[in-house]
Structures are given as structure tokens and as C-alpha cells.
Motif scaffolding. Sequence first.
Motif, PDB file in Angstrom:
ATOM      1  N   UNK A  56      83.533 -63.104  28.437  1.00 46.54           N
ATOM      2  CA  UNK A  56      83.853 -63.050  27.010  1.00 46.54           C
ATOM      3  C   UNK A  56      82.692 -62.412  26.262  1.00 46.54           C
ATOM      4  N   UNK A  57      82.969 -61.967  25.047  1.00 48.71           N
ATOM      5  CA  UNK A  57      81.927 -61.344  24.220  1.00 48.71           C
ATOM      6  C   UNK A  57      81.135 -62.376  23.433  1.00 48.71           C
ATOM      7  N   UNK A  58      81.742 -63.547  23.217  1.00 51.25           N
ATOM      8  CA  UNK A  58      81.054 -64.612  22.495  1.00 51.25           C
ATOM      9  C   UNK A  58      81.639 -65.946  22.926  1.00 51.25           C
ATOM     10  N   UNK A  59      80.822 -66.985  22.856  1.00 56.23           N
ATOM     11  CA  UNK A  59      81.295 -68.316  23.214  1.00 56.23           C
ATOM     12  C   UNK A  59      82.262 -68.865  22.186  1.00 56.23           C
ATOM     13  N   UNK A  60      82.971 -69.963  22.517  1.00 51.89           N
ATOM     14  CA  UNK A  60      83.997 -70.512  21.615  1.00 51.89           C
ATOM     15  C   UNK A  60      83.454 -71.079  20.312  1.00 51.89           C
ATOM     16  N   UNK A  61      82.174 -71.384  20.239  1.00 55.05           N
ATOM     17  CA  UNK A  61      81.589 -71.914  19.002  1.00 55.05           C
ATOM     18  C   UNK A  61      80.577 -70.949  18.405  1.00 55.05           C
ATOM     19  N   UNK A  62      80.680 -69.673  18.734  1.00 51.30           N
ATOM     20  CA  UNK A  62      79.689 -68.709  18.286  1.00 51.30           C
ATOM     21  C   UNK A  62      79.935 -68.278  16.849  1.00 51.30           C
ATOM     22  N   UNK A  63      78.843 -67.989  16.128  1.00 47.58           N
ATOM     23  CA  UNK A  63      78.946 -67.376  14.809  1.00 47.58           C
ATOM     24  C   UNK A  63      79.151 -65.867  14.914  1.00 47.58           C
ATOM     25  N   UNK A  70      77.879 -55.623  20.097  1.00 49.04           N
ATOM     26  CA  UNK A  70      76.476 -56.014  20.104  1.00 49.04           C
ATOM     27  C   UNK A  70      75.586 -54.791  19.939  1.00 49.04           C
ATOM     28  N   UNK A  71      74.487 -54.974  19.219  1.00 52.86           N
ATOM     29  CA  UNK A  71      73.455 -53.940  19.220  1.00 52.86           C
ATOM     30  C   UNK A  71      72.468 -54.166  20.357  1.00 52.86           C
ATOM     31  N   UNK A  72      72.253 -55.442  20.692  1.00 55.77           N
ATOM     32  CA  UNK A  72      71.338 -55.785  21.779  1.00 55.77           C
ATOM     33  C   UNK A  72      71.994 -56.848  22.662  1.00 55.77           C
ATOM     34  N   UNK A  73      72.898 -56.417  23.557  1.00 58.26           N
ATOM     35  CA  UNK A  73      73.667 -57.388  24.359  1.00 58.26           C
ATOM     36  C   UNK A  73      72.771 -58.272  25.221  1.00 58.26           C
ATOM     37  N   UNK A  74      73.103 -59.547  25.260  1.00 60.98           N
ATOM     38  CA  UNK A  74      72.449 -60.519  26.138  1.00 60.98           C
ATOM     39  C   UNK A  74      73.481 -61.553  26.549  1.00 60.98           C
ATOM     40  N   UNK A  75      73.244 -62.266  27.655  1.00 57.54           N
ATOM     41  CA  UNK A  75      74.241 -63.232  28.145  1.00 57.54           C
ATOM     42  C   UNK A  75      74.545 -64.344  27.139  1.00 57.54           C
ATOM     43  N   UNK A 415      74.049 -72.257  18.466  1.00 52.39           N
ATOM     44  CA  UNK A 415      73.471 -70.935  18.198  1.00 52.39           C
ATOM     45  C   UNK A 415      72.819 -70.368  19.461  1.00 52.39           C
ATOM     46  N   UNK A 416      73.227 -69.169  19.820  1.00 53.28           N
ATOM     47  CA  UNK A 416      72.736 -68.581  21.060  1.00 53.28           C
ATOM     48  C   UNK A 416      71.237 -68.290  21.023  1.00 53.28           C
ATOM     49  N   UNK A 417      70.728 -67.836  19.854  1.00 55.54           N
ATOM     50  CA  UNK A 417      69.299 -67.547  19.770  1.00 55.54           C
ATOM     51  C   UNK A 417      68.466 -68.806  19.940  1.00 55.54           C
ATOM     52  N   UNK A 418      68.916 -69.871  19.329  1.00 56.84           N
ATOM     53  CA  UNK A 418      68.199 -71.149  19.419  1.00 56.84           C
ATOM     54  C   UNK A 418      68.228 -71.691  20.852  1.00 56.84           C
ATOM     55  N   UNK A 419      69.392 -71.581  21.497  1.00 56.70           N
ATOM     56  CA  UNK A 419      69.526 -72.088  22.876  1.00 56.70           C
ATOM     57  C   UNK A 419      68.573 -71.348  23.814  1.00 56.70           C
ATOM     58  N   UNK A 432      69.725 -62.106  20.604  1.00 51.58           N
ATOM     59  CA  UNK A 432      70.766 -62.845  19.888  1.00 51.58           C
ATOM     60  C   UNK A 432      70.398 -63.032  18.418  1.00 51.58           C
ATOM     61  N   UNK A 433      69.131 -63.302  18.153  1.00 48.94           N
ATOM     62  CA  UNK A 433      68.685 -63.444  16.763  1.00 48.94           C
ATOM     63  C   UNK A 433      68.974 -62.154  15.997  1.00 48.94           C
ATOM     64  N   UNK A 434      68.671 -61.013  16.604  1.00 45.58           N
ATOM     65  CA  UNK A 434      68.925 -59.719  15.966  1.00 45.58           C
ATOM     66  C   UNK A 434      70.420 -59.541  15.674  1.00 45.58           C
TER      67      UNK A 434
END
Length: 460
Positions: A56-63, A70-75, A415-419, A432-434
Motif C-alpha cells: 500500500x502507499x499509506x497505512x490505514x491510519x496515515x495522514x 511521495x517526494x521521498x518514498x520510505x517504507x 505518525x510515520x515520521x514519529x514511529x 516521512x516528515x518531509x
Amino acid sequence: MAEDKSAFASREAFVYSKIESANEPSLYDKYPSLMQEHLCERNHSDADPDVLTTDAKAGPCSFFDPEREYEKPSPIPSHLEKNEIDTNRPVSKDGIFKGLVVMKDGGLQCVDKEALDKQKGVLGEVLQQILNNIREGKGIVAVSLPVRIFEDRSVLERICDFWGFAPTFLTEAAQTTDRMDRFKKIIAFAFAGLYVSAQQSKPFNPILGETYQATLADGSEIYCEHISHHPPIANFQIFGPNRSYEFYGSYEFTAKIEPTSNKLRAVQVGLSHVKFPDGHHVSFILPKINLGGVMWGDRTISWAGVMQFFDHSEGTKATIEFDHGRSKGLFSRRSAKIDSVAGSIYYPKKAGINKDEWKDWEDWRKNIQTELTEIRGSWIDNLVIGDQELWNIDSHEPQRQTTITIPLPSDCRYREDLIWLKRKNLEYAANWKHDLEVQQRWDRKKRQDGEKLRTKKDKK
């Protein structure tokens, strides 16, 4: 804004927490589709337990909007377990002051080499980003602070540091009918939490609509929501055990670098309110925090300005002046430490929280009609009102909050950046923060475009 308690979906959150705590079947049992679609079951990928899914491109609870690129794709990270979140919340004085020392003249100095090393070169990096963005036609809005200077918490979780003495003082205040005693306990609650929140690390700025839910050891329930992106404003609401009190309000987070004084001055602007079932209502404001050494020299922390408290029911007021012993003339000498405070409980000439006093804090005594009792102490030592010591840093410890098991899908824990930062992967956290910041700017433009269209329609 400070009176608005309705922005947070607290009724929905309250239902969630009550289902969880009432020994009824869990939401997972009652609504399995809700678990799959919204509450984000932790499904590890076969390749990496820290990755939620690669399908998937984003998790079920993603903002993050999965329709965007994505500009900077990450898992996509797997979600944090409750025990991963409820860690590193010290309660002892030594634990809270880890990496900090009390200075000779008072206040705190950061001596944590790792933290100081992380902050080196930040100004240069930001300036380089600005130059690069101007060259690329992006402007200065897209500037992002390096993720290494952040702590792995959202501002919504960080502000709870102020409230760790609620079970000590607000719950006790609810158990007495003596309103002056209550007033003093509310002052102690607000004052005692200052040292817990005096930290150098920077939390993540919340995303619009982000929420946070937690409980305190005595059963108090905490609800927070970020309700405005520009300016950044968060609403909060705490219910004491059995609804014995309600603590609520809103903060606008402001900060300004003062190059001439080499300080960053931050303020959580807004009224905090405490209400009891018998109608007793007290409001207060927080002081300013000064972070010294932002351009050069030692990194220091001190509170400044005033705290004001007003009892709407009884008409009494309290003002606490920080840095009480500061030098007041060119050749005058400091008469007390930076962390010292002095103040009074009194009947004021002008009722309420006086914003003029807040800005020009040296003039607060001009508002005293009848002085009732004095206040003295230090925000890193103790608080004495009259002849009674209400709080002492060596004998009182805060009770830190714990997150609830099943929060709203908008909770900051997703939040993916926080995780990724919590898992020490700075590259993924930065990416993810970006992308989440880009998403916020995109969302804001859409809101502005919609407002322009509505305005244009209204004019026709």
C-alpha cells in the motif's frame, strides 16, 4: 478560542475509553471491520517486523493521502505497541533533569553532549535550504528542520508534561469545599509542572486534526486535538476521576528568536480553566520560557514573565513573578537566583486575567486592591504560599500519563515520521516528515482555494 471545548471529538473518544474500561467486549470483538479499517492492527511484513506492509502507499491510519505521490518514498512502519509508547517518562528529579544541571545563578543548563551535538549546524542547514528552495522556486515556506533535533513525541503528548501533578493537587482540590484551599492547590498544580516540561528537545509539530488520548494513574482522562495549523493551536480537556473536576483550554504555540539576547522565547498563549461540579471556576495563564544560547554559548532554560490565576467565583487573583531577583538597572546586581519567584494572592482592582500585565509584567503589583498572602519559592525547588509549603521537588513526584489501548485513528502514535524516529531510523523519519509537511501545505492550499471560491460565490 480558549472557551471552545467542542472542537475535540471528546464524546466519541469518551465512548471508546469507556468501552475499553468497562470489562465489556472490546471494540476488536464488537467491530472487527473497524479494527481492520481504522484501528490499525499491527501486521508485520515477512521481510521486516518494523514495516507494516509493502502493498500500500499509506497505512490505514496515515495522514498521508494515498492518492498523492511521495517526494521521498520510505517504507510504511508497523504501528507502535502500547509498551513502546509509554517509555522514557521519568518521574524522579534526577531522571527529569538528565542532561541538565542547575546553574550557579539559577535556572538550567544543557550539558548533554549528544543533544548539543545534534543541534550543531542547524542554522547553517536551514539557511542552505532557503537558498536551495529560492533557486528552485519553492520559496522559504518549504524549509524543514533536520529530524535529528526532534524528540520522538508530538507536541500534543509533550504538553501533558505540565499536567503530571493533577492527581496530587486537582484531585485533592475537588475533595475540599474550602475555595481558598482549592485556589492554592490549583496554583500548586500549575506551578509544579513547570520543571517537568523544561526540556531542550523539540517535539514534532502536530498535523491538523491530530489527536492524543491518555489517562493518569488516578483515572483522569486526557484528550487533546490540534485544531489550527496557522496559527498552531491545540485544544485540551481533562476529566478528573468520576468527573470530580474538568480542566480544559487551548494553547497557541508561539516562539520568537531574539538575536540581541541570544534567546528563543516561547509562549503557550491561552487560558487554562479548572471547573468543579459546584460551579467553582478558576483560570490561569502560563509564563514564558527562555531558551538561551540559540546562536552561541551555553544552552540554558529558564521561565520568565508572570503566571496569573483568577478565581471567577470568589474574585481573588494570584500573580507569580518569575526571575524575581533580576537586575532592574544598569548597575544593579541580581538579588536572587533566576529560578526564584515571588507573588501574592489578592483582591484586584481589575478583575480577570489582565493581558497588559502579561506583557508588561513588572507592573502587576499596581493592580493589588487588598493583599491576602504572599507567594515565594523556585520552579526548581519549592512553592510556599503564606506559611505553607505546598510543593517540594524532593518530596513530590509527577504521575506520568499512559496512552489508552484503542485511541482514535487520528492519534499521533500513528505518525510515520514519529514511529521511525522512535526506532532510531533517521533517514526514514526525515523522509516521512518531509512528505507529511508537503501534504499539509497541499491541504492548506486546497482549503484556501475553497475559501476563495466560497467568497466569490457569496459576492455574486
